[in-house]
Design an enzyme around this catalytic site. Sequence first.
Site, PDB file in Angstrom:
ATOM      1  N   ASN A  82       7.115 -59.787  -2.543  1.00 55.83           N
ATOM      2  CA  ASN A  82       6.383 -60.924  -3.104  1.00 55.83           C
ATOM      3  C   ASN A  82       5.051 -61.030  -2.354  1.00 55.83           C
ATOM      4  OD1 ASN A  82       5.433 -63.381  -3.945  1.00 55.83           O
ATOM      5  ND2 ASN A  82       7.075 -64.593  -3.008  1.00 55.83           N
ATOM      6  N   TRP A  83       3.999 -60.630  -3.026  1.00 57.00           N
ATOM      7  CA  TRP A  83       2.688 -60.596  -2.358  1.00 57.00           C
ATOM      8  C   TRP A  83       2.053 -61.978  -2.219  1.00 57.00           C
ATOM      9  CZ3 TRP A  83      -0.425 -55.808  -4.614  1.00 57.00           C
ATOM     10  CH2 TRP A  83       0.262 -54.625  -4.293  1.00 57.00           C
ATOM     11  N   LYS A  84       2.587 -62.955  -2.912  1.00 55.01           N
ATOM     12  CA  LYS A  84       2.037 -64.325  -2.877  1.00 55.01           C
ATOM     13  C   LYS A  84       0.536 -64.300  -3.187  1.00 55.01           C
ATOM     14  CE  LYS A  84       5.749 -65.477   0.250  1.00 55.01           C
ATOM     15  NZ  LYS A  84       6.271 -66.261   1.349  1.00 55.01           N
ATOM     16  N   HIS A  93      10.496 -70.233  -6.439  1.00 58.48           N
ATOM     17  CA  HIS A  93      10.208 -69.979  -5.025  1.00 58.48           C
ATOM     18  C   HIS A  93       9.947 -71.312  -4.307  1.00 58.48           C
ATOM     19  CE1 HIS A  93       8.311 -68.606  -1.368  1.00 58.48           C
ATOM     20  NE2 HIS A  93       8.873 -67.428  -1.597  1.00 58.48           N
ATOM     21  N   GLY A 126       8.413 -61.116   1.818  1.00 61.44           N
ATOM     22  CA  GLY A 126       7.055 -61.667   1.766  1.00 61.44           C
ATOM     23  C   GLY A 126       6.129 -60.861   2.659  1.00 61.44           C
ATOM     24  N   GLY A 127       5.862 -61.381   3.854  1.00 60.15           N
ATOM     25  CA  GLY A 127       4.893 -60.795   4.778  1.00 60.15           C
ATOM     26  C   GLY A 127       5.003 -59.289   4.941  1.00 60.15           C
ATOM     27  N   SER A 177      11.902 -63.769   6.346  1.00 62.77           N
ATOM     28  CA  SER A 177      11.655 -62.968   7.555  1.00 62.77           C
ATOM     29  C   SER A 177      12.488 -61.684   7.624  1.00 62.77           C
ATOM     30  CB  SER A 177      11.847 -63.817   8.808  1.00 62.77           C
ATOM     31  OG  SER A 177      10.892 -64.881   8.820  1.00 62.77           O
ATOM     32  N   GLY A 197       8.503 -66.841   6.311  1.00 63.21           N
ATOM     33  CA  GLY A 197       7.216 -66.739   6.990  1.00 63.21           C
ATOM     34  C   GLY A 197       7.237 -67.224   8.433  1.00 63.21           C
ATOM     35  N   GLU A 244      16.919 -67.989  -0.139  1.00 63.25           N
ATOM     36  CA  GLU A 244      15.845 -67.984   0.852  1.00 63.25           C
ATOM     37  C   GLU A 244      15.805 -69.319   1.587  1.00 63.25           C
ATOM     38  OE1 GLU A 244      12.545 -65.043  -0.332  1.00 63.25           O
ATOM     39  OE2 GLU A 244      12.193 -66.867  -1.443  1.00 63.25           O
ATOM     40  N   GLU A 271       7.856 -72.195  -2.234  1.00 61.68           N
ATOM     41  CA  GLU A 271       6.446 -72.619  -2.188  1.00 61.68           C
ATOM     42  C   GLU A 271       6.029 -73.264  -3.503  1.00 61.68           C
ATOM     43  OE1 GLU A 271       5.030 -68.793  -0.966  1.00 61.68           O
ATOM     44  OE2 GLU A 271       6.019 -69.081   0.972  1.00 61.68           O
TER      45      GLU A 271
HETATM   46  P1  PGA Z   1       8.766 -63.756   4.306  1.00 53.97           P
HETATM   47  O1  PGA Z   1       8.758 -64.420   2.852  1.00 53.97           O
HETATM   48  O2  PGA Z   1       9.420 -62.397   4.168  1.00 53.97           O
HETATM   49  O3  PGA Z   1       7.327 -63.654   4.696  1.00 53.97           O
HETATM   50  O4  PGA Z   1       9.543 -64.652   5.191  1.00 53.97           O
HETATM   51  C1  PGA Z   1       9.856 -64.302   1.993  1.00 53.97           C
HETATM   52  C2  PGA Z   1       9.558 -64.973   0.681  1.00 53.97           C
HETATM   53  O5  PGA Z   1       8.817 -65.967   0.646  1.00 53.97           O
HETATM   54  O6  PGA Z   1      10.059 -64.527  -0.371  1.00 53.97           O
END
Ligand code: PGA
Length: 251
Positions: free
Chosen positions: A10-12, A94, A233-234, A212, A172, A166, A96
């Site tokens: 997930n590149w956000k 998600h 994510g990251g 993470s 993050g 999640e 966010e």
């Molecule tokens: P993260 O994000 O791997 O940076 O913790 C995961 C996500 O938001 O799907």
Amino acid sequence: MSRKKIVAGNWKMNMTIDESNDLINELKEVSENNVEIKIAPSFTNLYNAISLLTNSGIEVIAQNVHSEKRGAYTGEISTEMLKSIGVNTVIIGHSERRKYFNETDTILSKKVKAAVENSLNVIFCIGEELSERESGNHFDIIKNQLTNALIDLNNIEIKNIVIAYEPVWAIGTGMSANNHQIQEMHEFIRELINKKFGNDIADNIRILYGGSVKPNNAKEIFSLNDVDGGLIGGASLNFSDFHSIINAANG
Ligand code: PGA
């Protein structure tokens, strides 16, 4: 029961078109028979990513979609628009989106319904806040998020759904949930699916972990009984980290 693992990046809200092209050119050659690899670039990079990844082993997916078919919804993207450029899967729910864009369970259940009615697959995200875990409410929160969103789906539609657990406090932060917390929640989610949709569907549905996931913890997380891959994510923004995580899922 053998469920094929999924590793989805997930590149956000990251990556200009040039940065996206660079990463895709590195990723292009990666293909693992035992893993479904997916990336979710921003809307502005989707079409280009799809062209670059034609005939690769990587699926390009979207980060969001609107529930209405078309109309006066400035700034929104419909299921039909996604389908028309070759997107077949979308991330919905998600944390966010829930937190910064006020997406409630009611909104999310409409989105899920619209997506599956238009033959899109969905990666549906659920997860509790730290305070909810600390007060011991995490199972109730997950149960509500899951049932509220999937309540309207029938036994055919549920097959379009992948669930991503999640925990919000792990996203993050570099602080992944521990193996016990992950397995226990995934088992709980599979049992909820079992109660509503039966054993066969529960056995087959994929439940990803996100929060993470890094090269150094991916292998042990992916080896847990009820974990069928990860939403990353990251670490998906960097070729070598994402590649290591894909390899970890390959067994
Ligand atoms: P993260 O994000 O791997 O940076 O913790 C995961 C996500 O938001 O799907």
